[in-house]
Design a protein around this motif. Structure first.
Motif, PDB file in Angstrom:
ATOM      1  N   THR A 166       0.847  -1.180   0.000  1.00  0.00           N
ATOM      2  CA  THR A 166       0.000   0.000   0.000  1.00  0.00           C
ATOM      3  C   THR A 166       0.886   1.234   0.000  1.00  0.00           C
ATOM      4  O   THR A 166       1.848   1.317   0.773  1.00  0.00           O
ATOM      5  CB  THR A 166      -0.919   0.027   1.233  1.00  0.00           C
ATOM      6  N   ASP A 167       0.570   2.184  -0.869  1.00  0.00           N
ATOM      7  CA  ASP A 167       1.332   3.427  -0.971  1.00  0.00           C
ATOM      8  C   ASP A 167       0.336   4.582  -0.956  1.00  0.00           C
ATOM      9  O   ASP A 167      -0.358   4.835  -1.940  1.00  0.00           O
ATOM     10  CB  ASP A 167       2.159   3.437  -2.257  1.00  0.00           C
ATOM     11  N   ASN A 168       0.255   5.254   0.199  1.00  0.00           N
ATOM     12  CA  ASN A 168      -0.693   6.352   0.355  1.00  0.00           C
ATOM     13  C   ASN A 168       0.014   7.694   0.203  1.00  0.00           C
ATOM     14  O   ASN A 168       1.020   7.967   0.880  1.00  0.00           O
ATOM     15  CB  ASN A 168      -1.361   6.300   1.730  1.00  0.00           C
ATOM     16  N   ALA A 169      -0.494   8.530  -0.678  1.00  0.00           N
ATOM     17  CA  ALA A 169       0.073   9.866  -0.869  1.00  0.00           C
ATOM     18  C   ALA A 169      -0.276  10.756   0.315  1.00  0.00           C
ATOM     19  O   ALA A 169      -1.349  10.639   0.920  1.00  0.00           O
ATOM     20  CB  ALA A 169      -0.462  10.478  -2.163  1.00  0.00           C
ATOM     21  N   GLY A 170       0.629  11.658   0.663  1.00  0.00           N
ATOM     22  CA  GLY A 170       0.370  12.600   1.733  1.00  0.00           C
ATOM     23  C   GLY A 170      -0.474  13.770   1.276  1.00  0.00           C
ATOM     24  O   GLY A 170      -0.672  14.002   0.074  1.00  0.00           O
ATOM     25  N   PHE A 171      -0.979  14.539   2.244  1.00  0.00           N
ATOM     26  CA  PHE A 171      -1.793  15.711   1.916  1.00  0.00           C
ATOM     27  C   PHE A 171      -1.481  16.895   2.838  1.00  0.00           C
ATOM     28  O   PHE A 171      -2.165  17.907   2.799  1.00  0.00           O
ATOM     29  CB  PHE A 171      -3.283  15.376   1.985  1.00  0.00           C
ATOM     30  N   ILE A 172      -0.434  16.765   3.665  1.00  0.00           N
ATOM     31  CA  ILE A 172      -0.016  17.845   4.555  1.00  0.00           C
ATOM     32  C   ILE A 172       1.236  18.511   3.981  1.00  0.00           C
ATOM     33  O   ILE A 172       2.207  17.830   3.641  1.00  0.00           O
ATOM     34  CB  ILE A 172       0.292  17.314   5.971  1.00  0.00           C
ATOM     35  N   ASP A 173       1.231  19.830   3.873  1.00  0.00           N
ATOM     36  CA  ASP A 173       2.396  20.589   3.414  1.00  0.00           C
ATOM     37  C   ASP A 173       3.081  21.254   4.609  1.00  0.00           C
ATOM     38  O   ASP A 173       2.451  21.517   5.641  1.00  0.00           O
ATOM     39  CB  ASP A 173       1.983  21.664   2.405  1.00  0.00           C
ATOM     40  N   ASN A 174       4.392  21.564   4.441  1.00  0.00           N
ATOM     41  CA  ASN A 174       5.123  22.230   5.517  1.00  0.00           C
ATOM     42  C   ASN A 174       6.158  23.187   4.937  1.00  0.00           C
ATOM     43  O   ASN A 174       7.201  22.749   4.432  1.00  0.00           O
ATOM     44  CB  ASN A 174       5.812  21.212   6.423  1.00  0.00           C
ATOM     45  N   PRO A 175       5.902  24.505   4.999  1.00  0.00           N
ATOM     46  CA  PRO A 175       6.878  25.487   4.505  1.00  0.00           C
ATOM     47  C   PRO A 175       7.864  25.948   5.578  1.00  0.00           C
ATOM     48  O   PRO A 175       8.705  26.818   5.300  1.00  0.00           O
ATOM     49  CB  PRO A 175       5.974  26.651   4.082  1.00  0.00           C
ATOM     50  N   TYR A 176       7.785  25.382   6.792  1.00  0.00           N
ATOM     51  CA  TYR A 176       8.596  25.861   7.908  1.00  0.00           C
ATOM     52  C   TYR A 176       9.800  24.971   8.200  1.00  0.00           C
ATOM     53  O   TYR A 176      10.532  25.221   9.158  1.00  0.00           O
ATOM     54  CB  TYR A 176       7.730  25.965   9.176  1.00  0.00           C
ATOM     55  N   LEU A 177      10.022  23.939   7.431  1.00  0.00           N
ATOM     56  CA  LEU A 177      11.129  23.026   7.671  1.00  0.00           C
ATOM     57  C   LEU A 177      12.471  23.733   7.494  1.00  0.00           C
ATOM     58  O   LEU A 177      12.652  24.524   6.558  1.00  0.00           O
ATOM     59  CB  LEU A 177      11.048  21.832   6.723  1.00  0.00           C
ATOM     60  N   LEU A 178      13.418  23.432   8.379  1.00  0.00           N
ATOM     61  CA  LEU A 178      14.751  24.013   8.258  1.00  0.00           C
ATOM     62  C   LEU A 178      15.444  23.547   6.987  1.00  0.00           C
ATOM     63  O   LEU A 178      16.307  24.250   6.446  1.00  0.00           O
ATOM     64  CB  LEU A 178      15.588  23.631   9.482  1.00  0.00           C
ATOM     65  N   SER A 179      15.055  22.378   6.495  1.00  0.00           N
ATOM     66  CA  SER A 179      15.645  21.839   5.270  1.00  0.00           C
ATOM     67  C   SER A 179      14.992  22.395   4.012  1.00  0.00           C
ATOM     68  O   SER A 179      15.419  22.071   2.901  1.00  0.00           O
ATOM     69  CB  SER A 179      15.538  20.310   5.276  1.00  0.00           C
ATOM     70  N   GLY A 180      13.940  23.205   4.173  1.00  0.00           N
ATOM     71  CA  GLY A 180      13.249  23.773   3.023  1.00  0.00           C
ATOM     72  C   GLY A 180      11.823  23.267   2.909  1.00  0.00           C
ATOM     73  O   GLY A 180      11.461  22.207   3.424  1.00  0.00           O
ATOM     74  N   GLU A 181      10.990  24.012   2.230  1.00  0.00           N
ATOM     75  CA  GLU A 181       9.568  23.684   2.093  1.00  0.00           C
ATOM     76  C   GLU A 181       9.377  22.333   1.407  1.00  0.00           C
ATOM     77  O   GLU A 181      10.064  22.006   0.431  1.00  0.00           O
ATOM     78  CB  GLU A 181       8.875  24.768   1.286  1.00  0.00           C
ATOM     79  N   GLN A 182       8.412  21.544   1.923  1.00  0.00           N
ATOM     80  CA  GLN A 182       8.053  20.269   1.307  1.00  0.00           C
ATOM     81  C   GLN A 182       6.539  20.109   1.314  1.00  0.00           C
ATOM     82  O   GLN A 182       5.858  20.599   2.225  1.00  0.00           O
ATOM     83  CB  GLN A 182       8.704  19.092   2.046  1.00  0.00           C
ATOM     84  N   GLU A 183       6.048  19.400   0.311  1.00  0.00           N
ATOM     85  CA  GLU A 183       4.619  19.139   0.197  1.00  0.00           C
ATOM     86  C   GLU A 183       4.328  17.652   0.410  1.00  0.00           C
ATOM     87  O   GLU A 183       5.195  16.799   0.206  1.00  0.00           O
ATOM     88  CB  GLU A 183       4.110  19.576  -1.186  1.00  0.00           C
TER      89      GLU A 183
END
Length: 742
Positions: free
Chosen positions: A223-240
């Motif tokens: 099973t491979d479930n796609a995410g739906f939470i984004d995070n622009p505050y990561l120290l490593s850079g924004e990720q979706e």
């Protein structure tokens, strides 16, 4: 035991107004939908259950037991909870352990849920293999199951520890010794707010190796479930889409029917899960429903291995069963701690001197549980029925928890090995020895009486070592050792008005093991905490009507929970400990309806009302008589309308479901830092499929209205505005599936 400290405030909360129990009873006529006589409406099929450690008809089971055996559209334990009255879960997504609550029995806060702890009040079994370890494993894969049996109310006499609330038993499909079969399926779906697609595939192969003697069954799934939470505050850079997850499963079963009387079944199950981050957002800080605000990604990896051998010998008057089981669970995760460190006392100049301060926690848990059980069960077709058994298990636990502050050691001019500032390790060994027995006797062909008992002995040894850096690296260690034994009992009776209508009553006890707290050698207080116990009185009805086209079950219960184990702080030195404090009571009603309707339709519905609250004030930990127990709604309801109809060479099937989840509190009262009241919410889903020969094609939509239901989270008391979050249910998901079998 490594655990977190409950934080308290100074204000007192007024207990919520009770909803009258009469409300549930008033809904009874609405639940029992009318059934019209129709020649095309098939009678309900007989269901065989094994929760009482013997095979018997569900109709003959004297207790509150629900069976789920239709797994179309069922993906997780939350889908099971929607179908079972009295069962609620703390759904924090696949990253976190799923907290199981039956009949409102929970005292722990609904917080971040990391690691899970060892405080479960619901026992979980896969066939004869106990899942109950110190730390809760990832949700067991629901692929290729025969059925799931949920028993509500204490099950201490048969299942022992952690069955205070009840039991969930996963019954796997066994090899068929006569028929070769293959089933393969694939599913694709799109979740709102997600940029990627989700996939689910599996393959099940059954083959007789020797006709009627030896058979093998194989399951492979991914099973491979796609995410739906984004995070622009990561120290490593924004990720979706940070909360994506992948789950792989494999199970192989071998059944050897050596003779008509002797059978040997062995099974090995492997499951691995990888999750990118929490299924959580921080709407009040980010001003977006599905955006997180942590500085670090918070991944989790879990690996579960189960192995079992069951041997059964039929002796005519009784069946002898021997089970040997092995459970192995490894868990690794990371959690952002930045806002906790930032929020520490600003008057102490240490962390706040470093402008670029950030922190994370890395945890590793390894649990190994070996168990063996031997039981002798009499033939069910006699007036006097009995069973006796013995059980042994050993749990070995290793935990590593480290806090890391990147760059802080260099700023201090001190040595922090690998940025490690704090390290805690825990090792623990728990041995259990139990003996149990139950007996049932028919006073008349209609009237049965029963009784059961269990004796148990626990030997618990643990050691925790902590090290703070910078230092000389010498750990400070504390040890605990506890030995506990006790006896539990159960009595019951059942009366059959007809073969299809019976009532039952029972009084049953359950317990959760006690243990040892971590104590320095010179400390003599708070060294141990005792088991907490529950005593439940239950009155139930199990019935079928209109030529088995309508099934109606009801249960009234009242459970007294004594010596509740709670996390608190030792007064002498501020240690985080478990202690026994206070009593509680849970009472309510559970209703189930299943009706075969005309023209291929059927209806499943359930309703639960639970009033669970403390019945004793314990001022030392700021809990009060009348406080509501956290984690469960007072009211929960679901309705499912299903359709199956043959048209020519094709068979059409479909369903439309609705679920109402009442409001939930996350802690006992406002004196606890994480106290919140989560609003009630409603969800609806629909499915449609067509089967033609060996093929089935289907479509579905889950959470049709795209409801943003909040199931838990973390308040801002310690972690501040950026560190708080709320766990959310999965948004609207639309998909298609195809399967082939022969």
């Amino acid at each position: 035991m490594i655990n977190s400290r409950n934080a308290h405030k100074n204000n007192r909360v007024t207990p919520c107004t009770k909803t009258p129990l009469a409300l549930a009873c008033a809904l009874l006529p609405l639940m029992a939908a009318p059934v019209w006589a129709a020649t095309e409406s098939a009678a309900l099929e007989e269901v065989i259950v094994t929760a009482a450690k013997r095979e018997q008809s569900l109709q003959d089971y004297a207790g509150a037991l629900s069976v789920v055996n239709n797994f179309e559209g069922v993906k997780s334990i939350s889908d099971i909870a929607a179908q079972v009255p009295g069962l609620n879960i703390v759904d924090a997504g696949p990253r976190n352990p799923t907290g199981l609550i039956i009949r409102g029995l929970r005292m722990d806060e609904i917080g971040s849920g990391d690691l899970g702890g060892d405080g479960s009040l619901v026992a979980s079994y896969v066939d004869n293999l106990p899942l109950q370890g110190y730390f809760v494993p990832p949700s067991f894969s629901l692929k290729d199951l025969q059925q799931i049996e949920v028993v509500r109310g204490p099950q201490g006499t048969l299942y022992g520890n952690a069955s205070v609330g009840g039991l969930i038993r996963y019954v796997t499909n066994k090899p068929n010794l006569e028929k070769y079969s293959v089933r393969t399926s694939a599913e694709i779906s799109q979740t709102k707010h997600s940029d990627d697609l989700s996939y689910d595939t599996d393959l099940v192969v059954n083959t007789p190796l020797i006709d009627n003697t030896l058979g093998l069954r194989l399951l492979l799934g991914k099973t491979d479930n796609a995410g739906f939470i984004d995070n622009p505050y990561l120290l490593s850079g924004e990720q979706e889409d940070i909360n994506d997850d992948q789950n792989k499963q494999a199970r192989i079963s071998l059944l050897w029917q050596a003779t008509d009387n002797f059978a040997l079944n062995s099974s090995y199950h492997y499951q691995k899960i990888n999750v990118g981050d929490r299924q959580a957002a921080n709407e009040s800080f980010t001003e977006d429903d599905y955006t997180a605000s942590s500085r670090y990604l918070q991944p989790m990896e879990g690996e579960l291995q189960l192995a079992s051998i069951d041997a059964t010998y039929e002796m005519g008057f009784a069946a002898l069963t021997a089970s040997v089981n092995h459970y192995d669970y490894a868990h690794n995760e990371r959690a952002d701690q930045t806002d906790l460190y930032i929020g520490l006392d600003p008057n102490v100049e240490y962390y706040n001197l470093y402008e670029d301060l950030s922190a994370y926690n890395a945890s590793t848990v390894d649990v190994v549980k070996d168990s063996a059980e031997l039981r002798l069960v009499s033939d069910s077709n006699q007036p006097l029925r009995w069973l006796v058994g013995g059980f042994y298990s050993r749990d070995d636990l290793d935990v590593y928890i480290g806090d890391y502050t990147p760059g802080f050691g260099e700023f201090l001019g001190a040595e922090l090995p690998g940025d490690l500032e704090y390290l805690a390790t825990q090792t623990e060994t728990l041995d259990e020895y139990s003996a149990y027995g139950e007996i049932a006797y028919d006073l008349t062909p209609q009237w049965e009486v029963s009784a059961g008992t269990r004796y148990f002995n626990y030997d618990d040894k643990l050691e925790v070592c902590t090290t703070f850096f910078p230092s000389d690296g010498t750990p400070s260690c504390e040890r605990g050792d506890d030995n506990t034994n006790d006896t539990l009992g159960k009595i019951g009776t059942r009366y059959k008005f007809t073969e299809l209508v019976n009532v039952y009553a029972q009084l049953a006890e359950g317990y959760r093991r006690g243990g040892a707290n971590l104590t320095p050698p010179d400390v003599t207080t708070n060294r141990f905490y005792a088991p907490d116990k529950a005593t439940s009185a239950e009155l139930g009805l199990r019935s079928e009507w209109f030529k088995k086209q309508l099934q109606f079950n009801a249960a009234l219960f009242s459970t007294a929970w004594e010596d509740i184990q709670v996390s608190t702080t030792a007064e002498d030195d501020g240690r985080s400990i478990l202690a026994n404090a206070g009593d509680a009571r849970s009472q309510g009603v559970e209703l189930e309806v299943y009706a075969q309707l005309p023209a291929g339709f059927s209806l499943r519905s359930n309703y639960t009302f639970i009033d669970a609250e403390l019945t004793e004030t314990v001022a030392d930990i700021a809990v009060f008589d009348g406080d509501r127990l956290p984690g469960s709604p007072r009211q929960h309801m679901s309705v499912v309308l299903e359709y199956v109809k043959a048209m020519g060479n094709a068979e059409w099937d479909g369903s439309l479901s609705f679920q109402h989840m009442g409001d939930v509190t996350t802690a006992v009262n406002e004196n606890f830092a994480n106290y919140q009241q989560l609003d009630s919410y409603n969800t609806a889903s629909a499915r449609l499929g067509v089967t033609l020969r060996n093929w089935r094609v289907g479509a579905f939509v889950n959470n049709i209205a795209n409801t943003r239901g909040i199931t838990g989270g973390r308040a801002d008391d310690f972690f501040g505005e950026q560190g708080q979050f709320e766990y959310v249910i999965r948004p609207r998901t639309v998909g298609m599936s195809v399967s082939y079998q022969y």
